[in-house]
Structure formats: C-alpha cells, structure tokens
Write a protein that holds these residues in place. Structure first.
Motif, PDB file in Angstrom:
ATOM      1  N   ASP A 198       0.837  -1.204   0.000  1.00 35.73           N
ATOM      2  CA  ASP A 198       0.000   0.000   0.000  1.00 35.73           C
ATOM      3  C   ASP A 198       0.874   1.257   0.000  1.00 35.73           C
ATOM      4  O   ASP A 198       1.927   1.298   0.645  1.00 35.73           O
ATOM      5  N   PRO A 199       0.404   2.327  -0.675  1.00 34.17           N
ATOM      6  CA  PRO A 199       1.195   3.559  -0.712  1.00 34.17           C
ATOM      7  C   PRO A 199       0.851   4.505   0.432  1.00 34.17           C
ATOM      8  O   PRO A 199      -0.210   4.393   1.075  1.00 34.17           O
ATOM      9  N   VAL A 200       1.743   5.439   0.680  1.00 29.77           N
ATOM     10  CA  VAL A 200       1.515   6.546   1.600  1.00 29.77           C
ATOM     11  C   VAL A 200       2.487   7.651   1.191  1.00 29.77           C
ATOM     12  O   VAL A 200       3.525   7.370   0.592  1.00 29.77           O
ATOM     13  N   GLU A 201       2.125   8.889   1.476  1.00 30.43           N
ATOM     14  CA  GLU A 201       3.035   9.986   1.173  1.00 30.43           C
ATOM     15  C   GLU A 201       3.846  10.347   2.420  1.00 30.43           C
ATOM     16  O   GLU A 201       3.299  10.440   3.525  1.00 30.43           O
ATOM     17  N   ILE A 202       5.149  10.561   2.219  1.00 33.38           N
ATOM     18  CA  ILE A 202       6.045  10.889   3.325  1.00 33.38           C
ATOM     19  C   ILE A 202       6.894  12.094   2.939  1.00 33.38           C
ATOM     20  O   ILE A 202       7.388  12.187   1.819  1.00 33.38           O
ATOM     21  N   ARG A 203       7.058  13.011   3.911  1.00 30.34           N
ATOM     22  CA  ARG A 203       7.876  14.213   3.698  1.00 30.34           C
ATOM     23  C   ARG A 203       8.911  14.321   4.808  1.00 30.34           C
ATOM     24  O   ARG A 203       8.592  14.211   5.987  1.00 30.34           O
ATOM     25  N   GLY A 204      10.157  14.539   4.427  1.00 29.11           N
ATOM     26  CA  GLY A 204      11.183  14.670   5.439  1.00 29.11           C
ATOM     27  C   GLY A 204      12.569  14.415   4.859  1.00 29.11           C
ATOM     28  O   GLY A 204      12.716  14.353   3.647  1.00 29.11           O
ATOM     29  N   PRO A 205      13.580  14.247   5.694  1.00 24.52           N
ATOM     30  CA  PRO A 205      13.528  14.244   7.166  1.00 24.52           C
ATOM     31  C   PRO A 205      13.425  15.655   7.722  1.00 24.52           C
ATOM     32  O   PRO A 205      13.799  16.627   7.068  1.00 24.52           O
ATOM     33  N   ILE A 206      12.932  15.750   8.952  1.00 27.05           N
ATOM     34  CA  ILE A 206      12.689  17.031   9.596  1.00 27.05           C
ATOM     35  C   ILE A 206      13.374  17.036  10.964  1.00 27.05           C
ATOM     36  O   ILE A 206      13.333  16.042  11.685  1.00 27.05           O
ATOM     37  N   GLY A 207      13.941  18.182  11.319  1.00 29.74           N
ATOM     38  CA  GLY A 207      14.543  18.345  12.643  1.00 29.74           C
ATOM     39  C   GLY A 207      16.053  18.259  12.604  1.00 29.74           C
ATOM     40  O   GLY A 207      16.612  17.358  11.982  1.00 29.74           O
ATOM     41  N   GLY A 208      16.707  19.202  13.291  1.00 28.82           N
ATOM     42  CA  GLY A 208      18.163  19.199  13.314  1.00 28.82           C
ATOM     43  C   GLY A 208      18.758  19.363  14.699  1.00 28.82           C
ATOM     44  O   GLY A 208      19.981  19.368  14.852  1.00 28.82           O
ATOM     45  N   TRP A 209      17.921  19.484  15.738  1.00 25.55           N
ATOM     46  CA  TRP A 209      18.410  19.681  17.102  1.00 25.55           C
ATOM     47  C   TRP A 209      18.383  18.386  17.892  1.00 25.55           C
ATOM     48  O   TRP A 209      19.338  18.028  18.576  1.00 25.55           O
ATOM     49  N   PHE A 210      17.285  17.652  17.770  1.00 28.40           N
ATOM     50  CA  PHE A 210      17.125  16.407  18.529  1.00 28.40           C
ATOM     51  C   PHE A 210      17.718  15.263  17.712  1.00 28.40           C
ATOM     52  O   PHE A 210      17.013  14.357  17.249  1.00 28.40           O
ATOM     53  N   VAL A 211      19.020  15.321  17.465  1.00 24.31           N
ATOM     54  CA  VAL A 211      19.678  14.297  16.653  1.00 24.31           C
ATOM     55  C   VAL A 211      20.975  13.863  17.330  1.00 24.31           C
ATOM     56  O   VAL A 211      21.578  14.604  18.105  1.00 24.31           O
ATOM     57  N   TRP A 212      21.377  12.640  17.033  1.00 26.00           N
ATOM     58  CA  TRP A 212      22.670  12.137  17.480  1.00 26.00           C
ATOM     59  C   TRP A 212      23.463  11.696  16.261  1.00 26.00           C
ATOM     60  O   TRP A 212      22.950  11.000  15.384  1.00 26.00           O
ATOM     61  N   ARG A 213      24.723  12.119  16.213  1.00 22.28           N
ATOM     62  CA  ARG A 213      25.613  11.778  15.099  1.00 22.28           C
ATOM     63  C   ARG A 213      26.666  10.788  15.577  1.00 22.28           C
ATOM     64  O   ARG A 213      27.232  10.953  16.671  1.00 22.28           O
ATOM     65  N   PRO A 214      26.970   9.762  14.780  1.00 21.40           N
ATOM     66  CA  PRO A 214      27.971   8.768  15.181  1.00 21.40           C
ATOM     67  C   PRO A 214      29.329   9.376  15.507  1.00 21.40           C
ATOM     68  O   PRO A 214      30.108   8.766  16.252  1.00 21.40           O
ATOM     69  N   ALA A 215      29.636  10.555  14.975  1.00 25.36           N
ATOM     70  CA  ALA A 215      30.923  11.193  15.280  1.00 25.36           C
ATOM     71  C   ALA A 215      30.944  11.777  16.686  1.00 25.36           C
ATOM     72  O   ALA A 215      32.019  12.114  17.205  1.00 25.36           O
ATOM     73  N   ASP A 216      29.774  11.912  17.330  1.00 26.93           N
ATOM     74  CA  ASP A 216      29.718  12.454  18.687  1.00 26.93           C
ATOM     75  C   ASP A 216      30.291  11.429  19.664  1.00 26.93           C
ATOM     76  O   ASP A 216      29.861  10.267  19.681  1.00 26.93           O
ATOM     77  N   THR A 217      31.208  11.844  20.506  1.00 27.67           N
ATOM     78  CA  THR A 217      31.862  10.915  21.436  1.00 27.67           C
ATOM     79  C   THR A 217      31.436  11.121  22.876  1.00 27.67           C
ATOM     80  O   THR A 217      31.817  10.327  23.744  1.00 27.67           O
ATOM     81  N   ALA A 218      30.672  12.165  23.177  1.00 26.07           N
ATOM     82  CA  ALA A 218      30.252  12.440  24.546  1.00 26.07           C
ATOM     83  C   ALA A 218      29.310  11.354  25.045  1.00 26.07           C
ATOM     84  O   ALA A 218      28.545  10.772  24.263  1.00 26.07           O
TER      85      ALA A 218
END
Length: 247
Positions: free
Chosen positions: A97-117
C-alpha cells in the motif's frame, strides 16, 4: 548526510509498505520503500499524509525508528483510539500500500555517530522510538560513546523492541521504570521517574553528557526539571514531546 537531506526534505514522496513488525498489542513497526530518500540522522522525524478516495487528507508526524538504510525507512506507530492516521496504519494498511512521506525534519534532537560524549536517553512510552534510532545508529557505526537508557512504560506488555533491547551491548546500560505493573517475579512497587531514579541512572553533571528526553509533554517536563535540579546545564538537555493530537 545532512547536505543531501536538506535539499529534498520538503518534497512529498510516495512510499510503499514493505514489512510489518508487531512490537506490542497496539504498536507496529512499518518498513517503507521510498525511492530517492535523501538519508537522515537518528532522532529526526517525518510527516505522513493519507489521502482518501474523496480527496480528504490527514497528516501526522512520526519519528524515524532506525538509522538511514538506502531507500528504506522505519516508523513505529502506536494505535490511538479514534486516531485517523494511526488506526489506519496499525489496522488495514497492508504490504504494498502507498503513503506519502515528507522529510527528514529536525536538526536539534539528533545524534551523530561522530559524537563521542556520553549520552543519556530518557524515554516515556512511545518516546522510545527516536531514541532507539540513536541506539541502533551507535551500534551500526561501532561507536564507543557510552549510552544509558532510562525507559519508563506502564506495563511489561508495552515494551517496544523487546528482543533487541534484551540483548546485551557493550557500553549500553538500561534502566526500566514501570508505572503500573512490574514484570513477573520483580519485587518492589510500580513508580514514576523521580529524582532518585535519575540521580542513580544518569551520568554525573560534570561528565559532559548529552541528555535526550522524549515522551508525552508532562513526562518530558518532569524529566527535564529533574535533570536541571541534578545540576545538568540546559544546553546539555534536548527534548522532543508529543501530545494528544499525535495519533
């Protein structure tokens, strides 16, 4: 990834359901094929739009449940009584089945693998979804960043990703807080997240950790207030919340 994601994030794309995984009696993970997906970061979310035969549309936001995987994405949807979108996605919605999706959205609540903390994840119910994407991103990247998860849920039956979370992973510690019913054989009484819980499970304030809190609005506000009272700086605390309209 971010550069490619920004260029196409506001475009609606047609996705098709490729796989269903039942997480709890009322929640399922939906795996979509979405050609041309620009990629995303763990912690971001998308808009989902359904269109009825008469042209009526309904739109909701859902967190991505897994790190980027080519043209495939995963969402975990909790069924909400009388919810226009969630009742369809957890009910008659079928493979292909289909659905429409828009994104990705948001840039503050993210974690990046390069983060070491060090990272503290605090989840309330369905708030585990974007935090699970971070746990999976850490594992896939082979990151050595130390993770702790505090997961508040009402009953053992409502545990998302149960088999995956029960497998031990080096550098990931998990504390479960049951608010209504404890697992069979566990002593104590149900309780909500409180100061003693986070004082024990969280990293010390001077450890330089980043805290991600996600859940219903009241839960997020309570958890964030406790972290501040324990001496963590406002800049180290990131929150994502949802209310009754999220269905």
């Amino acid at each position: 990834m971010a550069g490619t994601a920004v260029s196409g994030r506001l475009a609606w794309r047609v996705a098709r359901l490729a796989e269903i995984r039942q997480e709890t009696p009322t929640a399922r993970t939906l795996v979509f094929d979405i050609p041309g997906w620009p990629g995303h970061l763990a912690g971001q979310h998308v808009d989902v739009r359904l269109t009825a035969a008469d042209g009526y549309t309904a739109q909701r936001s859902y967190s991505l449940a897994a790190p980027a995987n080519g043209d495939r994405i995963e969402l975990t949807v909790q069924r909400v009584a009388d919810g226009e979108v969630s009742e369809h996605l957890t009910g008659p919605y079928a493979i292909g089945d289909p659905v429409e999706i828009r994104g990705p959205i948001g840039g503050w609540f993210v974690w990046r693998p390069a983060d070491t903390a060090p990272v503290l994840l605090v989840a309330g119910g369905a708030g585990i979804v974007p935090l699970m994407a971070m746990i999976r991103a850490r594992r896939e990247a082979g990151s050595k960043a130390l993770f702790r998860l505090v997961y508040s849920l009402r009953t053992p039956e409502e545990l998302y990703y149960a088999a995956e979370l029960r497998r031990p992973y080096a550098g990931l510690d998990i504390t479960y807080v049951y608010t209504r019913e404890l697992p069979e054989g566990q002593s104590g009484i149900p309780r909500r997240i409180d100061v003693p819980t986070l004082n024990t499970a969280a990293w010390p304030a001077d450890f330089g950790a980043t805290t991600y809190i996600c859940g219903p609005t009241g839960f997020v506000e309570t958890a964030a207030d406790i972290m501040l009272a324990l001496g963590h700086s406002p800049q180290s605390i990131r929150t994502e919340r949802f209310g009754p309209s999220r269905d």
